[in-house]
Write a protein that holds these residues in place. Structure first.
Motif, short mmCIF file in Angstrom:
data_model
loop_
_atom_site.label_atom_id
_atom_site.label_comp_id
_atom_site.label_asym_id
_atom_site.label_seq_id
_atom_site.Cartn_x
_atom_site.Cartn_y
_atom_site.Cartn_z
N VAL A 129 0.87 -1.17 0.00
CA VAL A 129 0.00 0.00 0.00
C VAL A 129 0.91 1.23 0.00
O VAL A 129 1.64 1.46 0.96
N VAL A 130 0.89 1.96 -1.11
CA VAL A 130 1.64 3.21 -1.17
C VAL A 130 0.75 4.28 -0.55
O VAL A 130 -0.39 4.49 -0.98
N VAL A 131 1.26 4.93 0.48
CA VAL A 131 0.51 5.99 1.15
C VAL A 131 0.72 7.26 0.32
O VAL A 131 1.78 7.88 0.36
N THR A 132 -0.29 7.60 -0.47
CA THR A 132 -0.12 8.64 -1.50
C THR A 132 0.20 10.02 -0.94
O THR A 132 0.85 10.81 -1.62
N ARG A 140 12.62 18.76 -8.94
CA ARG A 140 13.78 18.27 -9.69
C ARG A 140 14.10 19.28 -10.79
O ARG A 140 13.25 20.09 -11.16
N PRO A 141 15.31 19.23 -11.36
CA PRO A 141 15.68 20.22 -12.38
C PRO A 141 14.71 20.24 -13.57
O PRO A 141 14.50 21.28 -14.18
N HIS A 142 14.11 19.12 -13.86
CA HIS A 142 13.26 19.01 -15.04
C HIS A 142 11.77 18.88 -14.74
O HIS A 142 10.95 18.87 -15.66
N LEU A 143 11.40 18.80 -13.45
CA LEU A 143 10.00 18.54 -13.11
C LEU A 143 9.72 18.99 -11.67
O LEU A 143 10.54 18.74 -10.78
N ASP A 144 8.58 19.62 -11.46
CA ASP A 144 8.23 20.03 -10.10
C ASP A 144 7.82 18.81 -9.27
O ASP A 144 7.42 17.78 -9.81
N ALA A 145 7.92 18.92 -7.96
CA ALA A 145 7.68 17.80 -7.04
C ALA A 145 6.29 17.20 -7.21
O ALA A 145 6.13 15.98 -7.23
N ALA A 146 5.27 18.03 -7.33
CA ALA A 146 3.90 17.51 -7.45
C ALA A 146 3.75 16.66 -8.71
O ALA A 146 3.06 15.63 -8.70
N SER A 147 4.42 17.04 -9.79
CA SER A 147 4.36 16.24 -11.03
C SER A 147 5.09 14.91 -10.86
O SER A 147 4.64 13.89 -11.38
N VAL A 148 6.20 14.91 -10.15
CA VAL A 148 6.93 13.67 -9.88
C VAL A 148 6.05 12.72 -9.07
O VAL A 148 5.96 11.52 -9.36
N VAL A 149 5.38 13.27 -8.07
CA VAL A 149 4.48 12.46 -7.24
C VAL A 149 3.37 11.86 -8.10
O VAL A 149 3.10 10.66 -8.04
N ARG A 150 2.70 12.70 -8.90
CA ARG A 150 1.62 12.19 -9.77
C ARG A 150 2.12 11.11 -10.71
O ARG A 150 1.47 10.09 -10.91
N HIS A 151 3.29 11.32 -11.29
CA HIS A 151 3.86 10.34 -12.22
C HIS A 151 4.10 9.00 -11.51
O HIS A 151 3.74 7.95 -12.04
N HIS A 152 4.69 9.05 -10.34
CA HIS A 152 4.97 7.80 -9.63
C HIS A 152 3.70 7.10 -9.17
O HIS A 152 3.63 5.87 -9.18
N HIS A 153 2.68 7.85 -8.81
CA HIS A 153 1.41 7.21 -8.47
C HIS A 153 0.87 6.45 -9.68
O HIS A 153 0.37 5.33 -9.54
N TRP A 154 0.98 7.04 -10.85
CA TRP A 154 0.54 6.35 -12.07
C TRP A 154 1.38 5.09 -12.30
O TRP A 154 0.85 4.01 -12.56
N GLN A 162 2.04 -10.16 -9.05
CA GLN A 162 1.12 -11.23 -8.65
C GLN A 162 0.48 -10.94 -7.30
O GLN A 162 -0.37 -11.69 -6.84
N ARG A 163 0.90 -9.88 -6.64
CA ARG A 163 0.28 -9.42 -5.39
C ARG A 163 -0.35 -8.06 -5.67
O ARG A 163 -0.22 -7.50 -6.74
N SER A 164 -0.99 -7.50 -4.68
CA SER A 164 -1.67 -6.22 -4.92
C SER A 164 -0.75 -5.04 -4.64
O SER A 164 0.12 -5.09 -3.78
N VAL A 165 -0.95 -3.99 -5.42
CA VAL A 165 -0.35 -2.70 -5.16
C VAL A 165 -1.52 -1.73 -5.11
O VAL A 165 -2.21 -1.52 -6.10
N ARG A 166 -1.74 -1.19 -3.93
CA ARG A 166 -2.86 -0.26 -3.73
C ARG A 166 -2.30 1.10 -3.40
O ARG A 166 -1.29 1.21 -2.68
N LEU A 167 -2.92 2.13 -3.91
CA LEU A 167 -2.57 3.50 -3.55
C LEU A 167 -3.71 4.04 -2.69
O LEU A 167 -4.88 3.94 -3.08
N ALA A 168 -3.38 4.59 -1.52
CA ALA A 168 -4.41 5.09 -0.62
C ALA A 168 -3.88 6.27 0.19
O ALA A 168 -2.70 6.32 0.53
N ARG A 169 -4.77 7.21 0.48
CA ARG A 169 -4.45 8.33 1.35
C ARG A 169 -4.48 7.87 2.81
O ARG A 169 -5.15 6.90 3.15
N THR A 170 -3.79 8.60 3.64
CA THR A 170 -3.74 8.28 5.07
C THR A 170 -5.13 8.19 5.67
O THR A 170 -5.43 7.25 6.41
N ASP A 171 -6.00 9.15 5.36
CA ASP A 171 -7.33 9.13 5.97
C ASP A 171 -8.12 7.88 5.61
O ASP A 171 -8.91 7.39 6.40
#
Length: 175
Positions: A129-132, A140-154, A162-171
């Motif tokens: 579970v990635v805590v988004t 980064r020199p080529h990309l703002d932090a929020a864009s890096v975060v969005r990209h990695h979430h995608w 073969q196992r689950s990868v879930r993205l979820a907010r803390t709440d």
């Protein structure tokens, strides 16, 4: 039982340039850590170590975990020397012994050590579970932090596993 991995939330890594929502990330890690402990889970702090060329020599000020993180004596600390905390450490063995239902991943830096941790946890057959809203980095020199975060979430939501990868907010995870 769940395990929470907190990657590289260290003084020397989080000084300097502003980090994306750092105070919020710290607050949410503390909330999630308290909930994991309350449910008899395990909190694992990963701490980067290196040689004398930078601020991560063990027992130096830059190497220390952020004082704002709430820690308990039952928490585990894993020392690593590479981006991937599963390489050259006993993290894989500890998680195998614990057999957590889920492995929550948080920390610094989204595009480096957090990404390596997510991918390695998947490769070690954990339900991840990635805590988004629980990881951060600076622009980064080529990309703002929020864009890096969005990209990695995608990317993480499209990993082939073969196992689950879930993205979820803390709440979402607190209830």
């Amino acid at each position: 039982m769940d395990a929470l991995i907190v990657v590289d939330m260290q003084v020397g890594l989080l000084n300097g340039e502003p980090k994306h929502d750092l105070n919020g990330v710290i607050e949410r890690i503390n909330l999630l850590a308290a909930k994991v402990r309350e449910r008899s889970g395990t909190v694992i702090f990963v701490q980067h170590c290196s040689g004398t060329e930078d601020d991560f020599v063990p027992e130096t000020p830059g190497w220390a975990l952020l004082p704002a993180l709430h820690r308990t004596p039952a928490d585990i600390v894993i020392r690593k020397i590479l981006n991937d905390p599963f390489v050259g450490t006993d993290l894989a063995a500890r998680l195998k012994e614990m057999a957590p239902e889920r492995v929550f991943i948080t920390g610094w830096a989204t595009d480096l050590c957090v990404d390596a941790t997510v991918r390695s946890a998947v490769s070690h057959h954990h339900n991840v579970v990635v805590v988004t809203d629980g990881h951060t980095l600076n622009d980064r020199p080529h990309l703002d932090a929020a864009s890096v975060v969005r990209h990695h979430h995608w990317v993480w939501s499209n990993l082939i596993t073969q196992r689950s990868v879930r993205l979820a907010r803390t709440d979402e995870l607190l209830f």
